[in-house]
Write a protein that holds these residues in place. Structure first.
Motif, mmCIF file in Angstrom:
data_model
loop_
_atom_site.group_PDB
_atom_site.id
_atom_site.type_symbol
_atom_site.label_atom_id
_atom_site.label_comp_id
_atom_site.label_asym_id
_atom_site.label_seq_id
_atom_site.Cartn_x
_atom_site.Cartn_y
_atom_site.Cartn_z
ATOM 1 N N UNK A 169 0.835 -1.207 0.000
ATOM 2 C CA UNK A 169 0.000 0.000 0.000
ATOM 3 C C UNK A 169 0.869 1.257 0.000
ATOM 4 N N UNK A 170 1.853 1.294 0.897
ATOM 5 C CA UNK A 170 2.740 2.447 0.953
ATOM 6 C C UNK A 170 3.516 2.610 -0.352
ATOM 7 N N UNK A 171 3.744 3.856 -0.744
ATOM 8 C CA UNK A 171 4.760 4.175 -1.733
ATOM 9 C C UNK A 171 6.037 4.515 -0.976
ATOM 10 N N UNK A 172 7.128 3.890 -1.338
ATOM 11 C CA UNK A 172 8.403 4.150 -0.674
ATOM 12 C C UNK A 172 9.073 5.301 -1.420
ATOM 13 N N UNK A 230 14.126 4.426 4.897
ATOM 14 C CA UNK A 230 12.992 4.227 3.998
ATOM 15 C C UNK A 230 11.897 5.206 4.405
ATOM 16 N N UNK A 231 11.442 6.012 3.447
ATOM 17 C CA UNK A 231 10.386 6.983 3.699
ATOM 18 C C UNK A 231 9.078 6.506 3.106
ATOM 19 N N UNK A 232 8.034 6.377 3.925
ATOM 20 C CA UNK A 232 6.773 5.758 3.537
ATOM 21 C C UNK A 232 5.690 6.816 3.326
ATOM 22 N N UNK A 233 4.877 6.611 2.293
ATOM 23 C CA UNK A 233 3.859 7.606 1.926
ATOM 24 C C UNK A 233 2.570 6.893 1.557
ATOM 25 N N UNK A 234 1.422 7.349 2.101
ATOM 26 C CA UNK A 234 0.132 6.748 1.744
ATOM 27 C C UNK A 234 -0.548 7.491 0.600
ATOM 28 N N UNK A 235 -0.087 8.701 0.284
ATOM 29 C CA UNK A 235 -0.605 9.425 -0.856
ATOM 30 C C UNK A 235 -1.970 10.059 -0.627
#
Length: 283
Positions: free
Chosen positions: A9-12, A24-29
């Motif tokens: 689900x996360x975009x790295x 690692x930087x995680x983004x849900x958008x």
């Protein structure tokens, strides 16, 4: 057969394993101008069975037991009105991050360490292994599910030093190995690595401490789409958080990997997670 692993689900947005600590930087958008809180909450619930249930229980899930197992997993997490002070959601995030980014294998959930309902658990927040090219690695994690990145860094740095003391590690290893299923495929390797007869110098060569920190993000709140402006703001923000973390005098004799998970609002996310969890408890 156990249930399939949920799709990523996360975009790295950032992934660096060539630096120490790693990052690692995680983004849900976003979706239609809104931070994808509710979509993320639904995704989190997909991980509940794997996070909360024993390997033997997962192996036994089929169409006749699925609903009961989901309900059991939701009830294992907690039953408390003080959900804003709970760390279980952060532990679940760390579990998800290691699984998605490094394809880790859970050794045991810290949920198993509880001796009474709603008891918080001390010690490492997650115990996984990673199959690296040169053999099995032990990944024992820490998490701070916070609003403020400075406070998260300050608190986790102290724990990293406390939790890498020799006596503490020996006590943790003894607790962990006594909880691991002896039928698990990696049991013998982990038992040998955690043995009191194995030097910690050798353990540290095969170990990593993944650290997951959440924080309320100006970049996330200022934007409404994953455009170039958002990505630039977010990556710069993550770079500052990384430098804050890496400059605080980390333990030097063990590898560390930092996961950063920026939020729009911790309070709103926790409220949504708690509401969804209580629905699952009533299935």
């Amino acid at each position: 057969m156990p249930p399939p692993t949920p799709e990523p689900f996360w975009t790295v947005r950032v992934h660096r394993i060539d630096i120490h600590p790693g990052l690692s930087g995680l983004c849900v958008g976003y979706e239609r101008g809104e931070w994808r809180r509710d979509q993320f909450v639904n995704h989190v619930m997909e991980w509940l069975p794997e996070f909360a249930l024993k390997e033997s229980e997962l192996q036994g899930i089929d169409s006749s037991t699925l609903v009961r197992m989901i309900r059991n997993a939701a009830n294992i997490i907690y039953q408390s009105e003080k959900f804003n002070n709970r760390g279980e959601f952060g532990e679940l995030f760390l579990h998800m991050a290691k699984r998605q980014v490094f394809n880790s294998i859970p050794a045991i959930s810290k949920i198993y360490y509880k001796t009474a309902r709603n008891e918080t658990v001390k010690g490492f927040d997650s115990v996984h292994v990673v199959e690296a090219e040169d053999g099995l690695e032990l990944w024992i994690g820490e998490v701070k599910f916070y609003k403020n990145i400075k406070q998260a860094v300050s608190d986790v740095i102290q724990e990293l030093h406390d939790h890498t003391q020799t006596n503490y590690l020996r006590d943790e290893f003894n607790l962990i190995i006594n909880k691991v299923d002896k039928n698990w495929q990696h049991y013998e390797k982990i038992r040998s690595l955690m043995s009191p007869n194995t030097s910690l110098d050798e353990v540290f060569k095969r170990a990593c401490i993944p650290v997951l920190l959440t924080y309320e993000s100006d970049a996330v709140r200022q934007c409404s789409a994953c455009d170039d402006h958002y990505k630039e703001l977010l990556i710069n923000e993550m770079r500052e958080a990384y430098h804050l973390f890496s400059s605080k005098g980390l333990p030097e004799d063990i590898r560390i990997h930092l996961f950063l998970f920026p939020l729009a609002s911790k309070t709103e996310l926790v409220t949504a997670l708690d509401g969804k969890l209580r629905i699952w408890q009533q299935l």
